[in-house]
Design an enzyme around this catalytic site. Structure first.
Site, PDB file in Angstrom:
ATOM      1  N   VAL A   1      -3.185  -2.268  -5.624  1.00  0.00           N
ATOM      2  CA  VAL A   1      -3.208  -1.090  -6.634  1.00  0.00           C
ATOM      3  C   VAL A   1      -4.911  -0.710  -6.574  1.00  0.00           C
ATOM      4  O   VAL A   1      -5.806  -1.346  -6.551  1.00  0.00           O
ATOM      5  CB  VAL A   1      -3.023  -1.715  -8.076  1.00  0.00           C
TER       6      VAL A   1
ATOM      7  N   GLN B   1       6.215   0.175  -1.128  1.00  0.00           N
ATOM      8  CA  GLN B   1       6.548  -0.804  -1.801  1.00  0.00           C
ATOM      9  C   GLN B   1       6.865  -0.426  -3.385  1.00  0.00           C
ATOM     10  O   GLN B   1       6.156   0.203  -4.051  1.00  0.00           O
ATOM     11  CB  GLN B   1       5.400  -2.019  -2.005  1.00  0.00           C
TER      12      GLN B   1
ATOM     13  N   CYS C   1       3.258  -9.667  -7.658  1.00  0.00           N
ATOM     14  CA  CYS C   1       2.330  -9.042  -8.791  1.00  0.00           C
ATOM     15  C   CYS C   1       2.196  -9.909  -9.878  1.00  0.00           C
ATOM     16  O   CYS C   1       3.332 -10.010 -10.630  1.00  0.00           O
ATOM     17  CB  CYS C   1       2.484  -7.667  -8.995  1.00  0.00           C
TER      18      CYS C   1
ATOM     19  N   ARG D   1      -7.562  -8.228   0.853  1.00  0.00           N
ATOM     20  CA  ARG D   1      -8.754  -7.705   0.401  1.00  0.00           C
ATOM     21  C   ARG D   1      -9.965  -7.548   1.802  1.00  0.00           C
ATOM     22  O   ARG D   1     -10.916  -6.769   1.454  1.00  0.00           O
ATOM     23  CB  ARG D   1      -9.644  -8.812  -0.613  1.00  0.00           C
TER      24      ARG D   1
END
Length: 346
Positions: free
Chosen positions: A19, A70, A100, A246
């Site tokens: 996100v 997704q 999530c 990340r």
């Protein structure tokens, strides 16, 4: 476990849906750095697709492809509608988010919270399969624990270990998903932020590796904590693919080295940082003319010199206080003229 041999190829590496990170500008710049990764959209709720501005939400440039969509859904009806509506937008596959941990998502029985309702996940996957001929995949955790999510019969916390993961997969495998992307951490749905859920629950790669060993016919991709080519290579000896998160925005030039994951590509020279910037400038010009935010356009560039000499100067030049619509091209040209040549062009 339902035995299903998917003919969908798992890429050696993919970049996780994130996100506020994996937006279309990020994907465009990522594709400049690598042709070898599957890219994902950010997580998009089924309700947004059904009721929102679909062209704005789902459209992307062909240069970004292949891209996987997704979605997050809480019921099969919404999942079916969302997938059906997305069929014409050119996605290579569609993925269900069951990983999530955010309160906003899990509070609406989406994301990781769905792992407490395996039968519902099965129904959602079946509905998605019915709505498209494209591959349907799922991304989930190794479990959910410490959450207060209780089994009503035993009054015990569910989804704590390998047997619980097997139980979950035994049910959803009947829907024949084409790939299982497994984040090798449990999700703690109460008491931890999404950021903490990426760091505090310990990684358990062996749980995922054992699953692949025991059920070699499952198409399994592992996710969680991979930051180097060496760690990705090692994981690929045990599973079908590796998803990085990340690291893709903390050290984006890692993407330019994905070619090293493929045999016979040792002599390929990756695109240089300077050439990557030059290739991205026409896109910035066009998108600025279309009224897009200069800061969102520049964000994919922030970590391009991570760990290299000149990194501090580079970050100062691209700081939010410096970057303006009227100045960004001058800033990028300054970078191309002043950064250390051995880092910029090699």
């Amino acid at each position: 476990m339902e035995k299903y041999f998917s003919n969908v190829e798992t890429p050696k590496v993919s970049i996780a849906p994130m996100v506020d990170k994996t937006h279309r500008h990020f994907r465009y710049f990522s594709r400049i750095l690598t042709k070898d990764a599957l890219l994902y959209t950010e997580m998009i709720t089924a309700q947004s697709i059904i009721h929102g501005d679909r062209d704005k939400i789902l459209s992307f440039r062909k240069e970004e492809g292949p891209v996987a969509l997704q979605i997050a859904a809480s019921n099969p009806e919404d999942a079916y509608k969302a997938v059906k509506l997305s069929n014409d937008y050119g996605y290579s596959e569609i993925n269900l988010n069951c990983g999530c941990p955010s309160d906003r998502v899990s509070g609406n029985l989406m994301g990781a919270a769905l792992m407490s309702s395996k039968d519902l996940v099965y129904e959602i996957l079946c509905a998605m399969k019915e709505a498209t001929n494209k591959p349907i995949t799922i991304k989930h955790r190794i479990g959910i624990d410490g959450t207060g999510v209780l089994d009503n019969t035993s009054n015990k916390i569910i989804m704590e270990g390998y047997n619980d993961l097997l139980d979950f997969l035994n049910t959803i495998s009947k829907a024949k998903p084409d790939r299982y992307t497994i984040h090798a951490r449990s999700a703690i749905l109460k008491g931890l932020s999404p950021k903490d859920n990426r760091e505090i629950p310990p990684l358990d790669y062996n749980m995922v590796y054992n699953l692949k060993k025991e059920f070699d016919y499952l198409n399994i991709e592992i996710n969680g904590g991979f930051k180097t080519i060496e760690s990705i290579k090692d994981a690929l000896t045990k599973v079908d693919g590796v998803m990085i998160g990340r690291a893709a925005y903390e050290d984006c030039y890692l993407l330019a080295n994905f070619y090293k994951l493929y045999n016979g590509n040792e002599n390929i020279k990756p695109i240089s940082r300077g050439d990557a910037i030059k290739a991205y400038i026409p896109y910035i010009i066009e998108e600025l003319e279309n009224g897009n935010s200069v800061h969102s356009l520049v964000s994919p560039l922030h970590s391009l010199f991570q760990g290299q000499k000149g990194s501090k100067k580079y970050k100062q030049l691209l700081s939010s206080s410096n970057v303006k619509k009227d100045s960004i091209l001058d800033i990028l040209n300054t970078i191309l003229e002043t950064m250390p040549e051995d880092i910029l062009w090699n």
